[in-house]
Design a protein around this motif. Structure first.
Motif, short mmCIF file in Angstrom:
data_model
loop_
_atom_site.label_atom_id
_atom_site.label_comp_id
_atom_site.label_asym_id
_atom_site.label_seq_id
_atom_site.Cartn_x
_atom_site.Cartn_y
_atom_site.Cartn_z
N ILE A 465 0.87 -1.29 0.07
CA ILE A 465 -0.15 0.25 -0.17
C ILE A 465 0.85 1.15 -0.08
N LEU A 466 2.04 1.20 0.54
CA LEU A 466 2.81 2.47 0.75
C LEU A 466 3.16 2.87 -0.80
N ALA A 467 3.13 2.15 -1.84
CA ALA A 467 3.62 2.39 -3.07
C ALA A 467 2.40 2.98 -3.89
N ARG A 468 1.14 2.82 -3.38
CA ARG A 468 0.04 3.16 -4.07
C ARG A 468 -0.87 4.22 -3.31
N THR A 482 3.93 -4.87 -7.12
CA THR A 482 5.00 -3.64 -6.96
C THR A 482 6.41 -4.03 -7.03
N GLY A 483 6.55 -5.48 -6.61
CA GLY A 483 7.96 -5.99 -6.65
C GLY A 483 8.14 -7.53 -6.57
N PHE A 499 5.99 -7.94 -3.50
CA PHE A 499 4.99 -6.69 -3.29
C PHE A 499 3.80 -7.04 -4.05
N ARG A 500 2.80 -7.10 -3.64
CA ARG A 500 1.26 -7.24 -4.27
C ARG A 500 0.22 -6.92 -3.50
N MET A 501 -0.77 -6.22 -4.08
CA MET A 501 -2.24 -5.90 -3.67
C MET A 501 -2.80 -7.34 -3.11
#
Length: 606
Positions: A465-468, A482-483, A499-501
């Motif tokens: 969530i930090l990326a979004r 995300t990663g 990293f994924r939702m």
């Protein structure tokens, strides 16, 4: 009749003889690889779609292809002029394969309820889940013992037989013998006497061997069967040089023909065997007669935690890659320049293309010591092409770069001491407010991940969530992860951590590598992504346990020109300035005077 239509006609003739209502073509091979040798690219053969992820389904009257958001635009283009309808995964209203088949059956009144899939190219879990869903949705049964491609793919490429090479201990940091000892200990903890290893990168890592059977991934087609006393490598023996054969003998590894793996499983004498049902194909799963311990392969997580030698190798590879990237960015800036016009050192009116810049960057990487190959096909998308998440330029789609807008460049290399993966989005000249906004939001998300501190064992889903969060405030999002983990001179995509939702429980622990690559894509307009490869390192210990943080391994300037400074917090600006100071300090001793001056400006404080 176009070639895809001819192939569909040939397939349907075979389906009719076999009394099949439909046939399913996944993207995978017998080893469940993301990237597969040409021999197993059946989905691409039957549909024409060449993305790395997707499933094609063909009935006697219709055809459809499911793929994810990375390939929506590319798939629409490649499926034009064929019967295939694009099914967009994770989009509202998109049916599952079973739901679609049930609907098709209601329209065309199927004469059979049997659906086919090649059990050699589908994991045991995938087959199990598909069987259940087909039964539930339409009363279909699933046949797994038939491959129609054997009859209709007349010029099918052979299974690759390239030579295998020894991966030196000076880069691996742990011997094959030591790894097998660790694997056997992990198997005992899972109450298993042995295991069948099917994933090609797991086998390469375990044996300290590498190959060239899969494009961009230094692996070789094989299986590995481990018991309490023996280890047997199933491989086409023509792939083994005298040096590799002697190495395997010295390590106590037996060798048998690739095709004999089924017989090896039948002859397996131990009481129990670990079978990873997500890794082992259904055909081999069904052969196992001993007690199955159905668990994740312990090797998946072992190889994700890098030893000191591997970490040192990553740092060395990233240094080389950073040198090549700086040389490339300086060269590109010399053509397009800070102002968006031809640079001071460039040729007036000269224009590069998406393909030509890919070739230039690859040539600069190839000059670096220990370079072996690219780690994936370069994504060089200019302007509207930057909105295509996994765009790969072809001679038909290649366009010139103009002195305005954004260039998205996602690339990487295989060095003998490490694998790299980096994305930079570059301003080629004046930008629109929209382009500057999405770039800044992407960079903001990237930095929030870089700044994160977290307890050991946290999941990447908890951090994603930090990326979004900042882009969500603007009603923006992206549908890819995300990663992902990165291998040590192995596959550029390595898991299970990421990293994924979507919920992925794999824990993040010290010593793992993982990329940080948020993006925003506005179809028909523009796109931006920023990516570094990170190493998970200690942060602090408190009464609440061990906390970890990320260290950027990637060494390359991040373009400051598109940034809307007011959108960044002071903490984010400080991180960017500190990162750029590190990049300058690490790379400048390896560059010439002009390159150092260019880098000094590129890394100047924001």
């Amino acid at each position: 009749m176009n070639i895809i239509q001819q192939r569909l006609q040939d397939l349907r003739e075979v389906m009719q003889r076999e009394h099949l209502a439909a046939f399913i073509f996944p993207s995978t091979d017998p080893h469940q690889g993301e990237y597969v040798p040409d021999h197993w690219k059946g989905r691409e053969f039957i549909s024409g779609f060449n993305g790395s992820a997707g499933t094609a389904v063909v009935t006697m009257n219709s055809a459809a292809l499911w793929t994810d958001s990375r390939y929506f635009i590319a798939a629409e283009e490649q499926l034009k002029g064929t019967e295939f309808h694009l099914m967009k995964l994770k989009m509202e209203g998109t049916p599952t394969i079973a739901q679609w088949l049930n609907h098709q059956a209601s329209i065309f009144n199927f004469s059979s309820t049997e659906v086919g899939i090649d059990g050699w190219c589908s994991s045991a879990n995938a087959v199990k889940e598909l069987k259940a869903e087909l039964r539930k949705e339409g009363g279909f049964t699933l046949r797994t013992n038939f491959d129609p491609l054997r009859q209709i793919w007349h010029d099918r490429p052979a299974i690759p037989d390239h030579k295998v090479e020894i991966y030196p201990l000076e880069y691996a940091g742990e011997s094959c013998h030591e790894k097998i000892v660790r694997i056997r200990k992990a198997l005992r903890e899972k109450h298993a006497d042995g295991m069948l290893m099917s994933a090609l990168d797991d086998i390469a890592w375990t044996l300290n061997l590498r190959g060239t059977d899969v494009h961009c991934n230094p692996v070789f087609v094989s299986y590995l069967l481990i018991s309490t006393k023996d280890v047997t490598l199933y491989i086409n023996k023509v792939k083994l040089t005298p040096a590799v054969s002697a190495y395997l003998q010295a390590e106590g590894i037996k060798v048998d023909d690739y095709e004999n793996v089924a017989r090896g499983l039948k002859d397996y004498f131990e009481y129990s065997i670990l079978i990873d049902p997500d890794e082992v194909n259904d055909a081999l799963y069904q052969i196992v007669a001993r007690e199955k311990v159905e668990e994740e392969s312990p090797v998946k997580r072992m190889k994700t935690v890098k030893n000191a030698t591997e970490i040192a190798g990553f740092r060395s590879a990233m240094l080389k890659d950073g040198i090549a990237m700086v040389k490339f960015l300086k060269w590109l800036d010399g053509i397009y320049g800070q102002s968006g016009q031809s640079g001071q050192n460039g040729q007036s009116g000269h224009r590069e293309t998406e393909i030509s810049i890919d070739q230039k960057l690859t040539s600069l990487r190839a000059e670096q010591p220990l370079y072996r190959d690219i780690s994936f096909d370069t994504i060089a998308g200019y302007g509207t092409h930057a909105a295509i998440v996994h765009y790969e330029a072809t001679p038909e789609t290649d366009i010139p770069l103009e002195p305005h807008g954004l260039l998205l460049l996602d690339s990487g290399a295989q060095y003998l001491d490490g694998t790299t993966d980096i994305t930079r989005t570059i301003a080629l000249g004046p930008l629109t407010d929209e382009e500057r906004l999405i770039y800044t939001l992407v960079l903001k998300g990237h930095i929030r991940i870089e700044l994160c501190k977290f307890p050991s064992g946290a999941s990447g889903t908890q951090i994603d969530i930090l990326a979004r969060e900042a882009m969500w405030r603007h009603g923006l999002n992206y549908l890819h992860g995300t990663g992902h983990g990165v291998g040590t001179y192995l596959n550029v995509h390595e898991g299970p951590h990421q990293f994924r939702m979507e919920w992925k429980p794999a824990p993040l622990v010290e010593g793992m590598t993982i990329t940080d690559e948020p993006g925003i894509y506005l179809p028909g307009r523009c796109g931006a992504r920023v990516e570094n490869t990170l190493l998970i390192v200690p942060y602090k210990k408190t009464e609440f346990g061990k906390f970890l943080q990320f260290e950027s391994l990637t060494l390359c300037p991040i373009d400051k020109r598109p940034i809307i400074r007011e959108q960044l917090t002071q903490e984010e600006i400080d991180w960017l300035n500190d990162y750029h100071q590190t990049v300058f300090d690490r790379l400048s001793p390896h560059l010439d005077t002009d390159e150092v001056e260019w880098l000094r400006e590129a890394c100047a404080s924001l």
